[in-house]
Design a protein around this motif. Structure first.
Motif: not given
Ligand SMILES: Cc1cc2nc3c(=O)[nH]c(=O)nc-3n(C[C@H](O)[C@H](O)[C@H](O)COP(=O)(O)OP(=O)(O)OC[C@H]3O[C@@H](n4cnc5c(N)ncnc54)[C@H](O)[C@@H]3O)c2cc1C
Ligand SMILES: Nc1ncnc2c1ncn2[C@@H]1O[C@H](COP(=O)(O)O)[C@@H](O)[C@H]1O
Lengths: 320, 251
Positions: A208, A281, A283
């Motif tokens: 968050k 970990i 949710t």
């Molecule tokens: C060309 C390109 C290159 C990319 N390169 C990378 C890269 O190198 N590395 C990278 O990481 N991404 C990369 N991305 C982005 C990737 O596609 C995802 O958008 C990104 O990894 C998502 O990050 P996230 O999991 O932190 O966020 P989100 O997808 O928003 O996920 C958040 C997660 O947290 C969980 N959650 C929410 N609240 C809680 C809580 N209280 N406790 C526990 N869990 C919770 C949710 O269920 C969800 O699964 C790239 C995208 C593109 C298009």
């Protein structure tokens, strides 16, 4: 014929990867039925490498080489390779190993395989397994030139003790003109880096806000781990860009990767596929990361992580 | 004052979201349904080249070593603003051979700044730029995260394990770059006008010098799929600590 390993040191001290490439080189030399020579530059204690199977150690000591210079080092490796009739040259896959290897390949007219993850599966033809498609697959690469250059992916082989008696020989190398001057180096000291860490604790958008990173840092400090994050987290400025892992960020090859509030997008997984054990970990029981994990907890990070810290502290004090 | 003649090396790779599959007994990449793009690291190099062109004056040529299927990727680079493109007409299967083709184009074309990416996201060779530099005897900066050029002098920074190093050097120069060369938000994407103009720009196909391959891919392997994930109840965190110690042996 011999196998030449470049065991890198920094400020005189060997990096962990130096022991890994030496352990690996030893095994490769056994497969090839030849001996191994290990080259070090400005190391304080070259003889440490005997412990990992290095019989013959060649050391270069030169005050002009306190800062790594790829062109000079590749040329020194060439000089030693020629003197020792080396046909297989092995370096690590750190920033300097990956910098120097293609230059060595051209100097020695050698085929080169980077990010190698295993011993050659065959020595004639010489076939070796390497990462490809951003760690989504492997390629078995055949190197057909007489001289071969290999860079070993970090943590993919391991460090093996294999004490031998041997010699340390000083080599007076010719230093070529490089055209490159190092102006300054900024390096975080004292903090475990993602590249060196055995354990990495990583947080995603699920946390968050950047202000919630206290518990991530505490968990990392209990484990002696490095901290990392997903790409959106660094894009949002919650964490520095140097912590972003994934296909477009840093690769992680730790023994343990703990992903907290990270969904497990394909681009993120590409950067962590090489980690041995993954804990997730999240949710959301449907989060794709669970499919790539070894251990999973469905739960709220804000409840699970403090408990985990508490239990780990108990564990550490019981096992101290 | 010398003028900058820039060559940007463009690798044509599957989009990052592509499913990776192999055919012909795991010897060929299955490009069925796969969208190909400019290698992400090369986008940083290309945008940095456009800035040199706009702010300091430079000509920008893009090059790919590959078969005709890579032309849409080169056209995209032209739409982003490169002046002209070169395709060396051969199958790119070995980094050393690719580097020799690019080196030959550099020698004939008089380029003094070569911008490439730090690795291709498909074969991850991390070798073409360093090899090119060594073949043409230019200075070389790997994993470059910042580059300024004034006259013949260059200041660059590169990523090192746990930090960065600032380097001073001079043209002629080869850079293997990544994010930091420019920021992601600044990456150029083609606009309508660029796409229209790209159609008129020269895309020259040259024949290869045909050097021998130093390596070949014998076969591919997919990642082993994980045996299923062991789920632990959120109220039983000590079980995780226990398993990490006794079963996984990582703490
Ligand atoms: C060309 C390109 C290159 C990319 N390169 C990378 C890269 O190198 N590395 C990278 O990481 N991404 C990369 N991305 C982005 C990737 O596609 C995802 O958008 C990104 O990894 C998502 O990050 P996230 O999991 O932190 O966020 P989100 O997808 O928003 O996920 C958040 C997660 O947290 C969980 N959650 C929410 N609240 C809680 C809580 N209280 N406790 C526990 N869990 C919770 C949710 O269920 C969800 O699964 C790239 C995208 C593109 C298009
Ligand atoms: N076939 C190719 N044509 C043009 N440039 C290439 C080609 N292959 C690699 N490059 C360049 O070299 C960089 C590193 O690629 P690689 O050594 O294949 O990992 C890429 O980011 C490109 O800039």
């Amino acid at each position: 014929m011999s196998v030449l390993v470049f065991a890198e040191s920094s400020e005189g001290k060997f990096k962990k990867s130096a022991f890994e490439v030496t352990s690996y080189g030893k095994k490769v030399s056994e497969l090839l039925g030849t001996n191994m020579v290990v080259l070090t530059i400005n190391s304080n204690e070259p003889s440490l490498l005997h412990k990992y199977g290095a019989q013959k150690i060649i050391t270069v000591t030169n005050s002009n080489l306190t800062v790594f210079n790829a062109k000079i080092v590749s040329n020194i490796i060439k000089q030693v390779a020629e003197k020792e009739s080396a046909t297989t040259i092995i370096v690590d896959s750190g920033a300097n190993g990956l910098y120097v290897a293609p230059l060595i390949a051209v100097e020695l007219k050698a085929g080169y395989a980077s990010n190698v993850t295993a011993l050659p599966s065959s020595t004639s033809p010489f076939i070796i397994k390497r990462k490809s498609f951003s760690s989504k697959a492997f390629a078995n690469c055949e190197i057909s030139t007489d001289v071969k250059v290999v860079s070993l992916a970090k943590n993919s082989f391991g460090v093996f003790e294999n004490e031998v008696v041997g010699s340390v020989e000083e080599f007076s190398a010719t230093i070529v003109e490089s055209g490159i001057t190092s102006v300054s180096i900024e390096q975080t000291k004292g903090k475990v880096t993602i590249a060196d860490a055995d354990i990495v604790v990583s947080g995603g958008r699920g946390l968050k806000s950047g202000e919630n990173w206290g518990m991530i840092e505490e968990l990392a400090s209990v484990l002696g781990a490095a901290t990392a994050c997903s790409k959106p987290v660094s894009d949002l400025g919650w964490r520095p860009h140097s912590e972003h892992v994934g296909q477009t960020g840093k690769p992680v090859a730790s023994n343990l990767y703990i992903a907290i509030g990270i969904s497990g997008a394909i681009q993120h997984l590409a950067g962590v596929n090489s980690s041995k054990v993954k804990v997730v970990i999240n949710t959301d029981p449907e989060a794709p990361f669970f499919k790539a994990a070894d251990y999973g907890i469905v739960g709220d990070a804000f409840e699970v992580v403090p408990k985990l810290i508490e239990k780990l502290k108990e564990f550490k004090s019981n096992n101290a | 004052m010398i003028s900058m003649k820039i060559l940007v090396c463009i690798s044509h790779v599957p989009d990052t979201t592509s499913k990776i599959n192999f055919t012909e007994n795991n010897t060929k990449f299955d490009n069925n349904g796969v969208q190909f793009v400019i290698n992400p690291y090369d986008e940083f190099a290309l945008t940095r080249a456009m800035w040199f062109k706009e702010k300091q004056g430079a000509t920008v040529t893009v090059i790919n070593v590959g078969n005709a299927s890579t032309e849409p990727t080169l056209r995209k680079a032209l739409a982003i603003g490169a002046d002209d493109a070169i395709r060396v007409n051969c199958e790119a299967t070995d980094g050393f051979a690719v580097a020799k083709e690019i080196a030959s184009v550099i020698k004939n074309g008089g380029y003094n700044l070569v911008l490439a990416g730090k690795e291709s996201s498909d074969y991850n060779g991390a070798m073409v730029p360093g090899m090119v530099a060594s073949l043409v005897d230019f200075s070389f900066i790997n994993a470059c995260i910042g580059l300024e050029i004034e006259g013949e002098k260059a200041t660059a920074s590169r990523e090192i394990d746990g930090g960065k190093e600032v380097i001073s050097t001079s043209l002629p120069l080869v850079i293997a770059g990544q994010k930091g060369l420019v920021e992601e938000k600044d990456l150029r994407i083609p606009n309508m006008r660029g796409i229209m103009m790209a159609r008129q720009k020269p895309l020259n196909v040259v024949e290869p010098v045909n050097s021998e391959n130093a390596t070949a891919i014998a076969s591919f392997e997919k990642l082993e799929t994980k045996s299923s994930c062991k789920m632990i109840d959120a109220s039983n965190v000590e079980e995780l600590v226990h398993l990490l110690h006794t079963e996984a042996k990582v703490i």
